[in-house]
Design an enzyme around this catalytic site. Sequence first.
Site, PDB file in Angstrom:
ATOM      1  N   GLY A   1      45.587   2.226  -8.208  1.00  0.00           N
ATOM      2  CA  GLY A   1      45.127   1.883  -9.549  1.00  0.00           C
ATOM      3  C   GLY A   1      44.392   3.028 -10.203  1.00  0.00           C
TER       4      GLY A   1
ATOM      5  N   GLY B   1      40.792   4.106 -12.050  1.00  0.00           N
ATOM      6  CA  GLY B   1      39.399   3.730 -12.211  1.00  0.00           C
ATOM      7  C   GLY B   1      38.898   4.088 -13.597  1.00  0.00           C
ATOM      8  N   GLY B   2      37.586   3.963 -13.816  1.00  0.00           N
ATOM      9  CA  GLY B   2      36.990   4.245 -15.111  1.00  0.00           C
ATOM     10  C   GLY B   2      37.134   5.694 -15.505  1.00  0.00           C
TER      11      GLY B   2
ATOM     12  N   THR C   1      41.678   8.342 -10.564  1.00  0.00           N
ATOM     13  CA  THR C   1      42.697   7.636  -9.800  1.00  0.00           C
ATOM     14  C   THR C   1      42.083   7.068  -8.530  1.00  0.00           C
ATOM     15  OG1 THR C   1      44.324   9.207 -10.617  1.00  0.00           O
ATOM     16  CG2 THR C   1      44.969   7.860  -8.751  1.00  0.00           C
ATOM     17  N   VAL C   2      42.531   5.865  -8.131  1.00  0.00           N
ATOM     18  CA  VAL C   2      42.025   5.209  -6.921  1.00  0.00           C
ATOM     19  C   VAL C   2      43.120   5.217  -5.864  1.00  0.00           C
ATOM     20  CG1 VAL C   2      40.993   3.136  -5.953  1.00  0.00           C
ATOM     21  CG2 VAL C   2      40.541   3.744  -8.329  1.00  0.00           C
TER      22      VAL C   2
ATOM     23  N   ASP D   1      32.144  -3.125 -19.477  1.00  0.00           N
ATOM     24  CA  ASP D   1      33.617  -3.111 -19.429  1.00  0.00           C
ATOM     25  C   ASP D   1      34.124  -4.286 -18.591  1.00  0.00           C
ATOM     26  OD1 ASP D   1      36.144  -2.243 -20.053  1.00  0.00           O
ATOM     27  OD2 ASP D   1      36.201  -0.675 -18.533  1.00  0.00           O
TER      28      ASP D   1
END
Length: 747
Positions: free
Chosen positions: A425, A427-428, A431-432, A543
């Site tokens: 995914g 992230g803020g 990349t995760v 968020d």
Amino acid sequence: MALHSTPSQLISLVEILLIVATAATAVSAIAKPGCNDTCGDVKIPYPFGTTSDCYFNEDFFINCSYLFNPPKPFLWHSNIDVSSIGTNGSLEVLFDVTSDCYDVKGKPDYVKSITWSYLYISKFNVSNTENKFTVIGCDSYGYIKGSIGDQIYITGCMSFCENETSVYSGSCTGNGCCQIDIPKGLTQINVSAYSFNNHLSVWEFNPCTYAFAAKKNQFTFSRGNLRNLTQNQFPLVLDWTIPINETCEEANNTSCYACKENSEHYEREDYTGYLCRCNNGYEGNPYLSNGCQDIDECLNSNNCTHTCINTEGSYTCKCDEGFHGDGRKDGDGCIPDTNQFPLIKVALGVGISLVVLLLSSAWLYLVLKKRKLMKLKEKFFRQNGGILLEVELSKRGGSYQTAKIFTAEELQKASDNYEESRIIGQGGFGTVYKGFLSDGSPVAIKKSKIIDKNQTEQFVNEVLVLSQINHRNVVRLLGCCLETEVPLLVYEFVNNGTLFEHIHNKDKTPTISWETRLRIATETAGVLSYLHSATATPIIHRDVKSTNILLDHNFTTKVSDFGTSKLVPTDETQLSTVVQGTLGYLDPEYLHTSQLTEKSDVYSFGVVLVELLTGKKALWFEKLEGQKSLVTYFLTSLKQGYLFEIFENRILKDGNEEQLKEVAQLAKTCLNVKGEERPTMREVAMELDGLRKMHKHSWVNAQLNQEETEHLLHDNSNVHNCGDGSSITMGYDSLKDHALVVLDDGR
């Protein structure tokens, strides 16, 4: 000569390594063969053990409970929580803090008070040399009671102060904190805390009295402890010995003698029993057969000038060829033979010169290489916000070292060199990746895509925010890495995707029922309520959306992505900030005024509630003009009476009609345009929790009158049983001496 000697030297080296490895294995054994040497995180050395075949006798039984994860060790069949065991005659258990709290009017605060705590240990003693009794407060006194043989022992201390500024941190001499020694031979301990005047004159900065017995150096008093002592347990040291009815000499001749090979016994002052220790030159567990292994002094510092030869339990020194003497530093040493002295002198001079040259060159190379590496790491440290992080944490009294500092090599290996297939995914600010640490445990590694000032500030902000949070429904930060070109954060891995996927992915939607959705909403609201009102510094997430709500295999909520969150000073209710968030979830009042408040999270959470009810995305551009915004679509349908037509079919099948209406009305109030007309997250969380319980316990008769309810809730007893062997007294006389209550093997 060198060619012929090399193989034999290698063989000798291998033999030495095998001997060392064998010895290390023997020394490392702490439990009997075939017995568990740990329970959870606690090592269990013999004579202690978890089964009858593994302990010396029943006095040393450790009950390893697998009801906990990780398992917890308890002493005997009690609820005495063991935290550490040593073979030197000491054992540490966890002992509760006692508190006596009042409200601003001087009335007892029974929620915060724990009137007394006790420990009964007939087989061991509370250590008088390793523990202290402490009382904290400005209108306070406390007692410690216990048994020494057949005698009852009582003592205590008092603590006063006029105001908070007169109290000095680190001092425990009666001004805000008092501390006394514990007597010898206590086999039972009972601690109680009281107030002289219900803290009326000092309530503003000291609403409670705290009293506890704890291991020395485990507690350092600070002025902030007057307002709140966050730690509710401390380690307490117990003394143990091997029990005998005879003297040590007589015990040595019996089959039950505990000290094994290469060990000796010794007595403890004022104790009926003995302990074992390894003889000089040996180390290990003296209670195990062959537990005391020879120490190879030649591998450590020794007294030899030339060659050290290890022997069983000791060592000898030998001079090299061409020398004579005893070879000891404290003796004659090694003296060169007369006839070889000139040749040896020349050889030594040349050899030493070469060695010095080689060592100097190697040292210079290593220094230059280390300096270059340090400069590179320092550059990355500054670039990744390390200085800013230190400054901000120092303002808040925190430290980034509370989380593990991972090396770049560890995370590169864990993520398979950041393989694209490991991406799970965005992230803020990066990349995760999914990764696996060396112990096999899965983690989520968050890596910045690019380097800029804004993302550095987000990285620092996320560490700062997560350092303030301790909640089971928040993704836990395991550590970070500052020595790489881009900053890295390491989190616990949550294995069941995001709430967004489960709502909007057609393959997953059938698996999530209304009851599960309501629980997810309740847990998420609980997290936001905790962030707004229960942390040391209030936090606005900024968020909140379904993609930032992760789910584990049990569909337990894990709120994530705090890169844009804000810490709110306690004297401010709103912040002027650059608008950040996600369209569809963004608070319209915040969008127009740039004034960020806690109610901005309430609005975003209201959008998530509507997602859970309708199964529709916050924004979907393929729809008609009036249906592109889920909020507008929902509020219009609610106003026109079409509410049940927009609910997801699965929800209508699973949900209770009245309950669905209540949740919809709650979402409507969260979505008010004006922030002041929205509820707080605490109110939202309480409302959702109430709806869940009402649905879960529909058998409860709502018509129970108040008198009957109060009768059921407030029995004639004034003691509440906690279910773990302890209790909270709901009423007491603070100046009356209480009789000592003895409960077998309880706390």
